[in-house]
Write an enzyme that holds these catalytic residues in place. Structure first.
Site, PDB file in Angstrom:
ATOM      1  N   ASP A 100       0.472  -1.029  -0.120  1.00 55.02           N
ATOM      2  CA  ASP A 100       0.037   0.319   0.046  1.00 55.02           C
ATOM      3  C   ASP A 100       0.973   1.198   0.064  1.00 55.02           C
ATOM      4  O   ASP A 100       2.587   0.806  -0.279  1.00 55.02           O
ATOM      5  CB  ASP A 100      -1.205   0.175   0.924  1.00 55.02           C
ATOM      6  CG  ASP A 100      -2.164   0.368   0.513  1.00 55.02           C
ATOM      7  OD1 ASP A 100      -2.674   1.782   0.083  1.00 55.02           O
ATOM      8  OD2 ASP A 100      -3.565  -0.057   1.002  1.00 55.02           O
TER       9      ASP A 100
ATOM     10  N   HIS B 220     -14.201  -1.865  -5.947  1.00 55.06           N
ATOM     11  CA  HIS B 220     -15.353  -1.437  -5.783  1.00 55.06           C
ATOM     12  C   HIS B 220     -15.356  -0.027  -5.463  1.00 55.06           C
ATOM     13  O   HIS B 220     -16.563   0.505  -5.949  1.00 55.06           O
ATOM     14  CB  HIS B 220     -15.985  -2.113  -4.028  1.00 55.06           C
ATOM     15  CG  HIS B 220     -15.795  -1.672  -2.946  1.00 55.06           C
ATOM     16  ND1 HIS B 220     -16.550  -1.944  -2.287  1.00 55.06           N
ATOM     17  CD2 HIS B 220     -14.879  -1.069  -2.688  1.00 55.06           C
ATOM     18  CE1 HIS B 220     -16.142  -0.983  -0.843  1.00 55.06           C
ATOM     19  NE2 HIS B 220     -14.751  -0.744  -1.058  1.00 55.06           N
TER      20      HIS B 220
ATOM     21  N   GLY C 183       3.933   0.886  -1.773  1.00 52.29           N
ATOM     22  CA  GLY C 183       3.615   0.404  -3.472  1.00 52.29           C
ATOM     23  C   GLY C 183       1.776   0.980  -3.880  1.00 52.29           C
ATOM     24  O   GLY C 183       1.391   1.295  -3.204  1.00 52.29           O
ATOM     25  N   ASP C 184       1.915   0.518  -4.944  1.00 55.07           N
ATOM     26  CA  ASP C 184       0.458   1.483  -5.139  1.00 55.07           C
ATOM     27  C   ASP C 184       0.012   0.254  -6.944  1.00 55.07           C
ATOM     28  O   ASP C 184       0.999  -0.260  -6.972  1.00 55.07           O
ATOM     29  CB  ASP C 184       1.199   2.546  -6.399  1.00 55.07           C
ATOM     30  CG  ASP C 184      -0.727   3.516  -7.281  1.00 55.07           C
ATOM     31  OD1 ASP C 184      -0.964   2.667  -7.117  1.00 55.07           O
ATOM     32  OD2 ASP C 184      -0.500   4.567  -7.261  1.00 55.07           O
ATOM     33  N   PHE C 185      -1.744  -0.182  -6.306  1.00 53.74           N
ATOM     34  CA  PHE C 185      -1.530  -1.081  -7.008  1.00 53.74           C
ATOM     35  C   PHE C 185      -2.130  -0.282  -8.649  1.00 53.74           C
ATOM     36  O   PHE C 185      -2.814  -1.688  -9.299  1.00 53.74           O
ATOM     37  CB  PHE C 185      -3.466  -1.565  -6.505  1.00 53.74           C
ATOM     38  CG  PHE C 185      -3.897  -0.138  -5.786  1.00 53.74           C
ATOM     39  CD1 PHE C 185      -4.488   0.124  -6.548  1.00 53.74           C
ATOM     40  CD2 PHE C 185      -4.086  -0.411  -4.553  1.00 53.74           C
ATOM     41  CE1 PHE C 185      -5.235   1.524  -6.375  1.00 53.74           C
ATOM     42  CE2 PHE C 185      -5.590   0.287  -4.298  1.00 53.74           C
ATOM     43  CZ  PHE C 185      -5.721   1.771  -5.313  1.00 53.74           C
TER      44      PHE C 185
END
Length: 350
Positions: A212, A258, A238-240
């Site tokens: 994250d 969502h 990190g970043d998805f």
């Protein structure tokens, strides 16, 4: 508790005449405000040791006795409290869940559901219906997460409410799916690591990776230490939307997709697909509320509007998930139960 969300709703009023059912549905905003007020005042905590009269409750909470009594009367009509013959008010089973110091407390969620940032957004729902744009931005002039950063009190309330919800849903997910099948699990967008810690506590043979944003995961080290699983966790800022650590047996996306429309959700899924490349048995585990069939009540249909007005995201039904997964190179391999939180087990299509 959450298993009941599929049966609590408009169906409970079916014995009433249709015009009465219709009018009762419009009372939701009134009832919600009553619940918010009694939650904010901590009435349930005041009643924890036994029934109290309205004047005593008013003195303890710094409120106007007559006005408070009329609000409590409404709350009692819906079973939140019980008005006794002598006029005192007592807790009910529902009211117990409003206490701040009990397992499974719903106080923070009630406070969030009644907070200005939610009802003000719903006040602009027509804007979203006409334009497709998030109502929150129309109401506040900026995005939802930007709002949480600018307003620390709102951010703290949102975090508490989501943590409480996560505790409830995590138990359901862990009881209904065997995460212990996978030796190495990566929780993508896993926040401070609470859900991953619960998985590792339940399965001593599993190791985990938390991914994250740096500002979020910096709090995870202490949480994992308190949970006794720090020696089995790797924390990866990190970043998805970016490159994900490869080589894990399963990648978890819990309450992530969502938040996003289909285009951005596919972009996230494709990053996981890249991380799983070359893994014959690797899995993607999506933990979301699975919207149920048409004409049946489930809370996911309301949560879907929350996603829509906050940032243009959505809750999805099984057919929508299958289509989204196929676009990103996955297929669904289990049969999750609709109308509740579920784990969608997905494998890459080779």
């Amino acid at each position: 508790m959450d298993t009941m969300t599929g049966v609590v709703g408009p169906a409970m009023t079916a014995a009433l005449p249709p015009h009465v059912q219709l009018l009762l549905l419009t009372d939701g905003k009134r009832i919600s405000r009553v619940l918010h007020v009694v939650a904010e005042l901590g009435i349930a905590d005041e009643l924890a040791d036994g029934p109290l009269a309205v004047p005593e409750l008013a003195e303890r909470t710094g409120t106007h006795a007559d006005s408070l009594g009329r609000v409590l009367r409404v709350a009692a009509a819906f079973g939140v409290f019980a008005e006794e013959p002598d006029g005192r008010y007592a807790l009910t089973g529902i009211g117990e869940a409003l206490r701040s110091d009990v397992p499974g407390s719903q106080r923070d969620m009630v406070l969030y559901n009644g907070d200005e940032m939610l009802w003000r957004s719903y006040g602009r729902l027509m804007h979203t219906v006409r334009t497709g744009e998030p109502a929150f931005e129309a109401a506040y002039g900026h995005g939802f997460f930007e709002h949480l950063e600018k307003n620390p009190e709102s951010g703290a309330l949102f975090d508490r409410a989501m943590t409480g919800m996560s505790r409830t849903t995590a138990r359901m997910l862990l009881d209904g799916f065997d995460f212990g099948r996978f030796r190495r699990i990566a929780d993508i967008g896993g926040g401070r690591g609470w859900f991953l810690a619960e998985i590792l506590k339940a399965h001593p043979g599993v190791s985990g990776t938390l991914v994250d944003r740096p500002s979020v995961v910096e709090e995870a080290t202490a949480l994992f230490g308190d949970a006794g699983v720090a020696d089995r966790v790797e924390i990866v800022p990190g970043d998805f939307f970016g490159e994900l650590p490869p080589g894990r047996d399963a990648y978890v996306l819990k309450a992530v997709l969502h938040d996003w429309d289909d285009t951005k959700a596919v972009a996230i899924l494709r990053r996981v697909r890249e991380a799983l490349d070359g893994s014959a048995d690797g899995r993607l585990l999506i933990c979301e509320f699975l919207v149920g069939p048409a004409n049946q009540w489930d809370r996911g249909k309301l949560l879907d509007l929350d996603m829509l007005i906050r940032f243009g995201g959505r809750e999805r039904g099984e057919d929508q998930w299958r289509e989204l997964l196929a676009t990103a190179g996955f297929e669904l391999v289990n049969e999750p139960t609709a109308g509740r939180w579920a784990v969608l087990e997905c494998r890459p299509v080779r």
